[in-house]
Write a protein that holds these residues in place. Structure first.
Motif, PDB file in Angstrom:
ATOM      1  N   GLU A 188       0.283  -1.060   0.178  1.00 40.41           N
ATOM      2  CA  GLU A 188      -0.160   0.409  -0.274  1.00 40.41           C
ATOM      3  C   GLU A 188       0.823   1.204   0.074  1.00 40.41           C
ATOM      4  O   GLU A 188       0.506   2.664  -0.460  1.00 40.41           O
ATOM      5  N   ALA A 189       1.829   1.154   0.948  1.00 42.82           N
ATOM      6  CA  ALA A 189       2.790   2.166   0.876  1.00 42.82           C
ATOM      7  C   ALA A 189       3.255   2.528  -0.180  1.00 42.82           C
ATOM      8  O   ALA A 189       3.942   3.424  -0.775  1.00 42.82           O
ATOM      9  N   ALA A 190       3.645   1.528  -1.388  1.00 50.47           N
ATOM     10  CA  ALA A 190       4.017   1.282  -2.632  1.00 50.47           C
ATOM     11  C   ALA A 190       3.431   1.988  -3.318  1.00 50.47           C
ATOM     12  O   ALA A 190       3.554   2.579  -4.675  1.00 50.47           O
ATOM     13  N   ILE A 191       2.225   2.026  -3.270  1.00 45.80           N
ATOM     14  CA  ILE A 191       1.336   2.175  -4.770  1.00 45.80           C
ATOM     15  C   ILE A 191       1.543   4.064  -4.273  1.00 45.80           C
ATOM     16  O   ILE A 191       1.419   4.196  -4.829  1.00 45.80           O
ATOM     17  N   ASN A 192       1.239   4.058  -2.778  1.00 43.64           N
ATOM     18  CA  ASN A 192       1.313   5.527  -2.607  1.00 43.64           C
ATOM     19  C   ASN A 192       2.366   6.333  -3.229  1.00 43.64           C
ATOM     20  O   ASN A 192       2.499   7.611  -3.653  1.00 43.64           O
ATOM     21  N   ALA A 193       3.702   5.631  -3.106  1.00 41.73           N
ATOM     22  CA  ALA A 193       4.322   6.442  -3.520  1.00 41.73           C
ATOM     23  C   ALA A 193       4.569   6.054  -4.962  1.00 41.73           C
ATOM     24  O   ALA A 193       5.374   7.167  -5.570  1.00 41.73           O
ATOM     25  N   ALA A 194       4.336   5.564  -5.391  1.00 46.50           N
ATOM     26  CA  ALA A 194       4.304   5.893  -6.987  1.00 46.50           C
ATOM     27  C   ALA A 194       3.196   6.013  -7.665  1.00 46.50           C
ATOM     28  O   ALA A 194       3.524   6.390  -9.049  1.00 46.50           O
ATOM     29  N   ARG A 195       2.305   6.936  -7.452  1.00 50.58           N
ATOM     30  CA  ARG A 195       0.638   7.823  -7.352  1.00 50.58           C
ATOM     31  C   ARG A 195       1.150   8.716  -8.437  1.00 50.58           C
ATOM     32  O   ARG A 195       1.113   8.939  -9.504  1.00 50.58           O
ATOM     33  N   SER A 196       2.431   9.377  -8.085  1.00 51.39           N
ATOM     34  CA  SER A 196       3.142  10.828  -8.993  1.00 51.39           C
ATOM     35  C   SER A 196       3.215   9.672 -10.215  1.00 51.39           C
ATOM     36  O   SER A 196       3.993  11.029 -10.910  1.00 51.39           O
ATOM     37  N   TYR A 197       4.057   8.931  -9.951  1.00 47.69           N
ATOM     38  CA  TYR A 197       4.316   8.388 -11.868  1.00 47.69           C
ATOM     39  C   TYR A 197       4.227   8.555 -12.730  1.00 47.69           C
ATOM     40  O   TYR A 197       3.850   7.735 -13.962  1.00 47.69           O
ATOM     41  N   LEU A 198       2.253   7.645 -12.398  1.00 45.33           N
ATOM     42  CA  LEU A 198       1.472   7.285 -12.485  1.00 45.33           C
ATOM     43  C   LEU A 198       0.048   8.032 -13.344  1.00 45.33           C
ATOM     44  O   LEU A 198       0.687   9.913 -13.700  1.00 45.33           O
ATOM     45  N   PRO A 199      -0.429   7.561 -14.647  1.00 47.51           N
ATOM     46  CA  PRO A 199      -0.611   8.740 -15.299  1.00 47.51           C
ATOM     47  C   PRO A 199      -1.917   9.499 -15.039  1.00 47.51           C
ATOM     48  O   PRO A 199      -1.874   9.099 -13.544  1.00 47.51           O
ATOM     49  N   ALA A 200      -1.981  10.720 -14.912  1.00 46.86           N
ATOM     50  CA  ALA A 200      -2.923  11.418 -14.226  1.00 46.86           C
ATOM     51  C   ALA A 200      -4.609  11.601 -14.783  1.00 46.86           C
ATOM     52  O   ALA A 200      -5.534  11.643 -13.825  1.00 46.86           O
ATOM     53  N   ASN A 201      -5.104  10.248 -15.654  1.00 48.55           N
ATOM     54  CA  ASN A 201      -6.366  10.053 -16.086  1.00 48.55           C
ATOM     55  C   ASN A 201      -6.575   8.778 -15.554  1.00 48.55           C
ATOM     56  O   ASN A 201      -7.639   8.998 -15.975  1.00 48.55           O
ATOM     57  N   LEU A 202      -5.958   8.432 -14.786  1.00 50.51           N
ATOM     58  CA  LEU A 202      -6.286   7.392 -14.007  1.00 50.51           C
ATOM     59  C   LEU A 202      -7.195   7.080 -12.982  1.00 50.51           C
ATOM     60  O   LEU A 202      -7.151   8.377 -11.971  1.00 50.51           O
ATOM     61  N   PRO A 203      -8.173   6.143 -13.673  1.00 50.42           N
ATOM     62  CA  PRO A 203      -9.387   7.176 -12.740  1.00 50.42           C
ATOM     63  C   PRO A 203      -9.463   6.683 -11.226  1.00 50.42           C
ATOM     64  O   PRO A 203      -9.936   7.605 -10.069  1.00 50.42           O
ATOM     65  N   THR A 204      -8.670   5.652 -10.817  1.00 54.46           N
ATOM     66  CA  THR A 204      -8.686   5.115  -9.675  1.00 54.46           C
ATOM     67  C   THR A 204      -7.234   4.871  -8.833  1.00 54.46           C
ATOM     68  O   THR A 204      -6.485   3.953  -9.982  1.00 54.46           O
ATOM     69  N   ASN A 205      -6.904   4.847  -8.045  1.00 53.11           N
ATOM     70  CA  ASN A 205      -5.859   4.172  -6.924  1.00 53.11           C
ATOM     71  C   ASN A 205      -5.589   2.761  -7.180  1.00 53.11           C
ATOM     72  O   ASN A 205      -7.099   1.589  -7.427  1.00 53.11           O
ATOM     73  N   PRO A 206      -4.398   2.435  -7.393  1.00 55.55           N
ATOM     74  CA  PRO A 206      -3.896   0.505  -7.761  1.00 55.55           C
ATOM     75  C   PRO A 206      -5.260   0.287  -6.747  1.00 55.55           C
ATOM     76  O   PRO A 206      -5.175   0.597  -5.962  1.00 55.55           O
ATOM     77  N   SER A 207      -5.688  -0.828  -6.628  1.00 53.93           N
ATOM     78  CA  SER A 207      -6.826  -2.209  -5.704  1.00 53.93           C
ATOM     79  C   SER A 207      -5.226  -3.125  -6.026  1.00 53.93           C
ATOM     80  O   SER A 207      -4.928  -3.639  -6.353  1.00 53.93           O
ATOM     81  N   TYR A 208      -5.040  -3.458  -3.834  1.00 49.14           N
ATOM     82  CA  TYR A 208      -4.783  -4.699  -3.842  1.00 49.14           C
ATOM     83  C   TYR A 208      -5.209  -5.637  -2.890  1.00 49.14           C
ATOM     84  O   TYR A 208      -6.429  -5.088  -2.231  1.00 49.14           O
ATOM     85  N   ARG A 209      -5.011  -7.108  -3.247  1.00 49.12           N
ATOM     86  CA  ARG A 209      -5.668  -7.916  -2.556  1.00 49.12           C
ATOM     87  C   ARG A 209      -5.247  -9.342  -1.758  1.00 49.12           C
ATOM     88  O   ARG A 209      -3.533  -9.626  -2.802  1.00 49.12           O
ATOM     89  N   LYS A 210      -5.046  -9.455  -0.908  1.00 53.75           N
ATOM     90  CA  LYS A 210      -3.920 -11.372  -0.794  1.00 53.75           C
ATOM     91  C   LYS A 210      -4.304 -12.361  -1.641  1.00 53.75           C
ATOM     92  O   LYS A 210      -5.954 -11.883  -1.507  1.00 53.75           O
ATOM     93  N   VAL A 211      -3.230 -12.797  -2.209  1.00 54.38           N
ATOM     94  CA  VAL A 211      -4.310 -13.863  -2.361  1.00 54.38           C
ATOM     95  C   VAL A 211      -3.285 -15.166  -1.978  1.00 54.38           C
ATOM     96  O   VAL A 211      -1.881 -15.194  -1.853  1.00 54.38           O
ATOM     97  N   ASN A 212      -3.709 -16.232  -2.525  1.00 59.28           N
ATOM     98  CA  ASN A 212      -3.077 -18.168  -2.183  1.00 59.28           C
ATOM     99  C   ASN A 212      -3.300 -18.234  -3.475  1.00 59.28           C
ATOM    100  O   ASN A 212      -4.403 -18.709  -4.610  1.00 59.28           O
ATOM    101  N   PRO A 213      -2.123 -17.964  -4.525  1.00 59.02           N
ATOM    102  CA  PRO A 213      -2.179 -18.852  -5.725  1.00 59.02           C
ATOM    103  C   PRO A 213      -2.106 -20.246  -5.835  1.00 59.02           C
ATOM    104  O   PRO A 213      -2.801 -20.536  -6.929  1.00 59.02           O
ATOM    105  N   ALA A 214      -2.395 -21.347  -4.144  1.00 64.03           N
ATOM    106  CA  ALA A 214      -2.621 -22.765  -4.628  1.00 64.03           C
ATOM    107  C   ALA A 214      -4.617 -22.126  -5.009  1.00 64.03           C
ATOM    108  O   ALA A 214      -4.860 -23.833  -5.429  1.00 64.03           O
ATOM    109  N   ASP A 215      -4.890 -21.431  -4.638  1.00 67.63           N
ATOM    110  CA  ASP A 215      -6.049 -21.768  -4.731  1.00 67.63           C
ATOM    111  C   ASP A 215      -7.132 -21.813  -6.336  1.00 67.63           C
ATOM    112  O   ASP A 215      -6.274 -20.662  -6.988  1.00 67.63           O
TER     113      ASP A 215
END
Length: 168
Positions: A70-97
Protein backbone atom coordinates in the motif's frame (compact mmCIF):
# COMPACT_ATOMS: atom_id res chain seq x y z
CA UNK A 1 1.57 -24.33 2.08
CA UNK A 2 0.32 -20.76 1.75
CA UNK A 3 2.74 -18.49 -0.04
CA UNK A 4 2.43 -14.84 1.03
CA UNK A 5 1.23 -13.32 -2.22
CA UNK A 6 -0.38 -10.01 -3.08
CA UNK A 7 -2.07 -9.10 -6.34
CA UNK A 8 -2.20 -5.46 -7.45
CA UNK A 9 -4.68 -4.32 -10.10
CA UNK A 10 -4.87 -1.04 -11.97
CA UNK A 11 -7.14 0.08 -14.78
CA UNK A 12 -7.06 2.86 -17.33
CA UNK A 13 -10.05 2.68 -19.69
CA UNK A 14 -8.89 2.71 -23.30
CA UNK A 15 -5.20 2.24 -22.45
CA UNK A 16 -3.45 -0.17 -24.80
CA UNK A 17 -1.47 -3.09 -23.38
CA UNK A 18 1.75 -1.24 -24.25
CA UNK A 19 0.64 1.95 -22.45
CA UNK A 20 -0.49 -0.09 -19.44
CA UNK A 21 2.86 -1.87 -19.27
CA UNK A 22 5.04 1.22 -19.66
CA UNK A 23 2.98 3.90 -17.88
CA UNK A 24 1.28 1.89 -15.14
CA UNK A 25 3.04 -1.44 -14.49
CA UNK A 26 6.62 -0.14 -14.72
CA UNK A 27 6.34 2.66 -12.11
CA UNK A 28 4.54 0.28 -9.74
CA UNK A 29 7.10 -2.49 -10.25
CA UNK A 30 9.93 -0.05 -9.49
CA UNK A 31 8.35 0.81 -6.14
CA UNK A 32 7.52 -2.82 -5.33
CA UNK A 33 11.15 -3.75 -6.01
CA UNK A 34 12.16 -1.77 -2.91
CA UNK A 35 10.00 -3.87 -0.58
CA UNK A 36 11.89 -6.30 1.64
CA UNK A 37 11.29 -10.00 1.15
CA UNK A 38 10.01 -9.97 -2.45
CA UNK A 39 10.93 -13.32 -3.97
CA UNK A 40 9.08 -13.06 -7.28
CA UNK A 41 7.14 -10.42 -9.20
CA UNK A 42 5.17 -10.94 -12.41
CA UNK A 43 2.88 -8.65 -14.33
CA UNK A 44 0.40 -8.90 -17.15
CA UNK A 45 -1.00 -5.95 -19.07
CA UNK A 46 -3.95 -5.96 -21.42
CA UNK A 47 -6.30 -3.40 -22.90
CA UNK A 48 -7.18 -1.08 -20.02
CA UNK A 49 -5.77 -3.18 -17.17
CA UNK A 50 -2.60 -4.31 -15.45
CA UNK A 51 -2.22 -7.02 -12.81
CA UNK A 52 1.01 -7.37 -10.85
CA UNK A 53 1.52 -10.42 -8.64
CA UNK A 54 4.10 -10.13 -5.86
CA UNK A 55 5.23 -13.23 -4.01
CA UNK A 56 7.13 -12.84 -0.76
CA UNK A 57 9.56 -15.04 1.17
CA UNK A 58 7.78 -17.65 3.30
CA UNK A 59 9.04 -15.92 6.44
CA UNK A 60 7.36 -12.63 5.48
CA UNK A 61 4.17 -11.70 7.34
CA UNK A 62 1.41 -11.12 4.75
CA UNK A 63 -0.17 -8.27 6.71
CA UNK A 64 3.14 -6.41 6.92
CA UNK A 65 3.73 -7.07 3.24
CA UNK A 66 0.27 -5.65 2.46
CA UNK A 67 1.12 -2.45 4.36
CA UNK A 68 4.36 -2.16 2.39
CA UNK A 69 2.52 -2.70 -0.90
CA UNK A 70 0.00 0.00 0.00
CA UNK A 71 2.84 2.41 0.83
CA UNK A 72 4.56 1.58 -2.48
CA UNK A 73 1.33 2.23 -4.41
CA UNK A 74 1.05 5.63 -2.72
CA UNK A 75 4.72 6.38 -3.50
CA UNK A 76 4.20 5.45 -7.16
CA UNK A 77 1.08 7.62 -7.57
CA UNK A 78 3.02 10.67 -8.80
CA UNK A 79 4.61 8.53 -11.56
CA UNK A 80 1.30 7.09 -12.77
CA UNK A 81 -0.85 8.68 -15.50
CA UNK A 82 -2.83 11.67 -14.25
CA UNK A 83 -5.98 10.31 -15.89
CA UNK A 84 -5.89 7.02 -13.95
CA UNK A 85 -9.50 6.97 -12.67
CA UNK A 86 -8.75 5.24 -9.35
CA UNK A 87 -5.70 4.26 -7.33
CA UNK A 88 -4.41 0.75 -7.99
CA UNK A 89 -5.96 -1.76 -5.59
CA UNK A 90 -4.38 -4.76 -3.90
CA UNK A 91 -5.53 -7.96 -2.27
CA UNK A 92 -3.94 -10.88 -0.48
CA UNK A 93 -4.18 -14.07 -2.52
CA UNK A 94 -3.21 -17.70 -2.31
CA UNK A 95 -1.98 -18.85 -5.74
CA UNK A 96 -2.90 -22.45 -4.85
CA UNK A 97 -6.58 -21.52 -4.54
CA UNK A 98 -8.76 -22.44 -7.47
CA UNK A 99 -12.19 -21.03 -8.26
CA UNK A 100 -14.89 -22.94 -6.46
CA UNK A 101 -17.76 -21.62 -8.53
CA UNK A 102 -18.03 -20.30 -12.07
CA UNK A 103 -21.29 -18.81 -13.27
CA UNK A 104 -22.35 -18.29 -16.85
CA UNK A 105 -25.10 -15.83 -17.72
CA UNK A 106 -27.21 -16.12 -20.85
CA UNK A 107 -30.37 -14.44 -21.99
CA UNK A 108 -32.80 -14.54 -24.89
CA UNK A 109 -33.99 -11.08 -23.89
CA UNK A 110 -30.81 -9.09 -23.14
CA UNK A 111 -27.57 -8.62 -25.06
CA UNK A 112 -24.02 -9.22 -23.79
CA UNK A 113 -23.58 -5.57 -22.77
CA UNK A 114 -26.64 -5.64 -20.50
CA UNK A 115 -25.63 -9.02 -19.02
CA UNK A 116 -22.12 -7.75 -18.32
CA UNK A 117 -23.54 -4.61 -16.71
CA UNK A 118 -25.83 -6.65 -14.45
CA UNK A 119 -23.06 -9.12 -13.60
CA UNK A 120 -20.60 -6.36 -12.66
CA UNK A 121 -23.03 -4.10 -10.78
CA UNK A 122 -25.42 -6.55 -9.12
CA UNK A 123 -24.13 -10.13 -9.07
CA UNK A 124 -20.50 -9.24 -8.28
CA UNK A 125 -21.50 -6.90 -5.45
CA UNK A 126 -23.91 -9.38 -3.85
CA UNK A 127 -21.51 -12.32 -4.05
CA UNK A 128 -18.68 -10.19 -2.61
CA UNK A 129 -20.79 -9.60 0.50
CA UNK A 130 -21.19 -13.30 1.28
CA UNK A 131 -19.08 -14.25 4.34
CA UNK A 132 -16.01 -16.28 3.35
CA UNK A 133 -15.91 -15.10 -0.26
CA UNK A 134 -12.39 -13.91 -1.04
CA UNK A 135 -12.75 -12.64 -4.58
CA UNK A 136 -15.35 -12.25 -7.28
CA UNK A 137 -14.22 -11.63 -10.85
CA UNK A 138 -16.50 -10.74 -13.74
CA UNK A 139 -15.19 -11.55 -17.18
CA UNK A 140 -16.21 -12.36 -20.68
CA UNK A 141 -17.86 -9.11 -21.61
CA UNK A 142 -16.83 -5.65 -22.46
CA UNK A 143 -18.77 -2.48 -22.74
CA UNK A 144 -18.07 -0.59 -25.96
CA UNK A 145 -16.10 2.60 -25.56
CA UNK A 146 -14.24 5.08 -27.68
CA UNK A 147 -11.57 7.45 -26.45
CA UNK A 148 -10.88 10.47 -28.64
CA UNK A 149 -8.18 13.08 -28.06
CA UNK A 150 -9.09 16.31 -29.80
CA UNK A 151 -7.07 19.44 -30.39
CA UNK A 152 -9.80 22.13 -30.25
CA UNK A 153 -7.65 24.71 -32.06
CA UNK A 154 -6.95 22.42 -34.99
CA UNK A 155 -10.60 21.37 -35.06
CA UNK A 156 -11.65 25.04 -35.22
CA UNK A 157 -9.22 25.67 -38.09
CA UNK A 158 -11.27 23.15 -40.11
CA UNK A 159 -14.49 24.90 -39.12
CA UNK A 160 -15.61 22.03 -36.88
CA UNK A 161 -16.89 21.98 -33.28
CA UNK A 162 -17.17 19.42 -30.52
CA UNK A 163 -20.96 19.34 -30.74
CA UNK A 164 -22.30 15.81 -30.38
CA UNK A 165 -25.41 14.62 -32.12
CA UNK A 166 -27.39 11.48 -31.41
CA UNK A 167 -27.43 8.73 -34.04
CA UNK A 168 -30.70 8.42 -35.89
Amino acid sequence: MDFPTISVSASLPGGSAEIMASSVATPLERQFGHIAGVSEMTSASALGSTVITIQFDLSRDIDGAARDVEAAINAARSYLPANLPTNPSYRKVNPADAPIMILGLTSDKFGPDKLYDEASTVVEQKLSQVPGVGQVTVGGGALPSVRVDVNPNQLASYGLTLAVSSPR
